[in-house]
Design a protein around this motif. Structure first.
Motif, PDB file in Angstrom:
ATOM      1  N   ASN A  86      13.059   1.627 -10.488  1.00 52.42           N
ATOM      2  CA  ASN A  86      13.688   0.399 -11.031  1.00 52.42           C
ATOM      3  C   ASN A  86      12.661  -0.554 -11.622  1.00 52.42           C
ATOM      4  O   ASN A  86      12.894  -1.146 -12.675  1.00 52.42           O
ATOM      5  N   ASN A  87      11.526  -0.703 -10.959  1.00 52.76           N
ATOM      6  CA  ASN A  87      10.512  -1.655 -11.423  1.00 52.76           C
ATOM      7  C   ASN A  87       9.541  -1.047 -12.420  1.00 52.76           C
ATOM      8  O   ASN A  87       8.869  -1.782 -13.142  1.00 52.76           O
ATOM      9  N   GLY A  88       9.459   0.240 -12.433  1.00 50.13           N
ATOM     10  CA  GLY A  88       8.526   0.900 -13.358  1.00 50.13           C
ATOM     11  C   GLY A  88       7.102   0.863 -12.841  1.00 50.13           C
ATOM     12  O   GLY A  88       6.279   1.676 -13.165  1.00 50.13           O
ATOM     13  N   TYR A  92      12.941   7.272   0.200  1.00 50.83           N
ATOM     14  CA  TYR A  92      13.895   7.244  -0.917  1.00 50.83           C
ATOM     15  C   TYR A  92      14.038   5.832  -1.475  1.00 50.83           C
ATOM     16  O   TYR A  92      14.121   5.631  -2.689  1.00 50.83           O
ATOM     17  N   LYS A  93      14.048   4.826  -0.583  1.00 52.85           N
ATOM     18  CA  LYS A  93      14.138   3.426  -1.048  1.00 52.85           C
ATOM     19  C   LYS A  93      12.910   3.047  -1.867  1.00 52.85           C
ATOM     20  O   LYS A  93      13.013   2.381  -2.893  1.00 52.85           O
ATOM     21  N   TYR A  94      11.725   3.477  -1.416  1.00 49.97           N
ATOM     22  CA  TYR A  94      10.500   3.197  -2.164  1.00 49.97           C
ATOM     23  C   TYR A  94      10.565   3.841  -3.550  1.00 49.97           C
ATOM     24  O   TYR A  94      10.212   3.230  -4.554  1.00 49.97           O
ATOM     25  N   LEU A  95      11.037   5.072  -3.585  1.00 52.04           N
ATOM     26  CA  LEU A  95      11.154   5.776  -4.878  1.00 52.04           C
ATOM     27  C   LEU A  95      12.124   5.043  -5.801  1.00 52.04           C
ATOM     28  O   LEU A  95      11.865   4.907  -6.999  1.00 52.04           O
ATOM     29  N   GLN A 142       0.835  -1.214   0.000  1.00 54.06           N
ATOM     30  CA  GLN A 142       0.000   0.000   0.000  1.00 54.06           C
ATOM     31  C   GLN A 142       0.863   1.254   0.000  1.00 54.06           C
ATOM     32  O   GLN A 142       0.586   2.210  -0.723  1.00 54.06           O
ATOM     33  N   LYS A 143       1.918   1.244   0.808  1.00 52.86           N
ATOM     34  CA  LYS A 143       2.815   2.403   0.850  1.00 52.86           C
ATOM     35  C   LYS A 143       3.462   2.622  -0.508  1.00 52.86           C
ATOM     36  O   LYS A 143       3.555   3.754  -0.997  1.00 52.86           O
ATOM     37  N   LEU A 144       3.901   1.538  -1.140  1.00 55.16           N
ATOM     38  CA  LEU A 144       4.511   1.653  -2.467  1.00 55.16           C
ATOM     39  C   LEU A 144       3.508   2.205  -3.482  1.00 55.16           C
ATOM     40  O   LEU A 144       3.854   3.037  -4.317  1.00 55.16           O
TER      41      LEU A 144
END
Length: 171
Positions: free
Chosen positions: A164-166, A156-159, A121-123
């Motif tokens: 990277n995954n699109g 920042y890691k989520y971004l 959900q956060k992603l």
């Protein structure tokens, strides 16, 4: 004089809401009340005349405004707005409103207190905000981290994961 000459007073006690004109050419709304003696002979009249030129002026202004409004509302809605003809801009008062809207779009509600969101959900929320350009705003990372009650490094890691995954992996 026309009313007296036409002898309308013999059939009626008054004439109301007819149009007349003043000496200076203004249109008037008029009413005349006939005063008669016991033999129905006209002995006087009470005439009330109201200048309706301002109302006519107001009517013209309103009609002009309505035409402008109708032209605006009836513009061709098939005009190309973007490459895919969709409107995808929402106007928010604050950055927090953007976050709240992304949460509502993802989770379906916004609790009174921060909900414990799953990582997925956060992603999804971060991705929606990223796609809307939210992270171009000053202090956006910090605001979102505070909202999620987590560190800025995690955002920042989520971004990075989104870039990277699109797209967020929905497992």
């Amino acid at each position: 004089l026309q009313i007296i000459k036409s002898k309308q007073y013999k059939q009626k006690d008054f004439l109301a809401n007819y149009t007349s004109k003043s000496m200076n050419g203004k249109l008037l709304n008029s009413s005349s009340f006939f005063i008669k003696d016991e033999n129905e002979k006209l002995i006087g009249m009470i005439c009330v005349n109201t200048d309706k030129s301002k109302y006519i002026e107001l009517e013209k202004t309103l009609q002009s405004s309505l035409i402008s409004i109708q032209q605006f509302l009836n513009q061709d809605i098939n005009v190309e707005l973007s490459d895919d003809n969709t409107i995808n801009e929402n106007l928010y008062l604050t950055a927090e409103n953007s976050i709240e809207q992304a949460v509502i779009e993802t989770v379906g509600r916004l609790g009174k207190t921060n909900v414990n969101f799953t990582k997925i959900q956060k992603l999804e929320i971060v991705e929606k905000l990223y796609n809307k350009g939210f992270f171009e705003l000053k202090d956006s990372i910090g605001r979102l981290a505070k909202f999620f009650n987590m560190s800025e490094v995690s955002i920042y890691k989520y971004l990075q994961e989104i870039k990277n995954n699109g797209e967020v992996n929905k497992k």
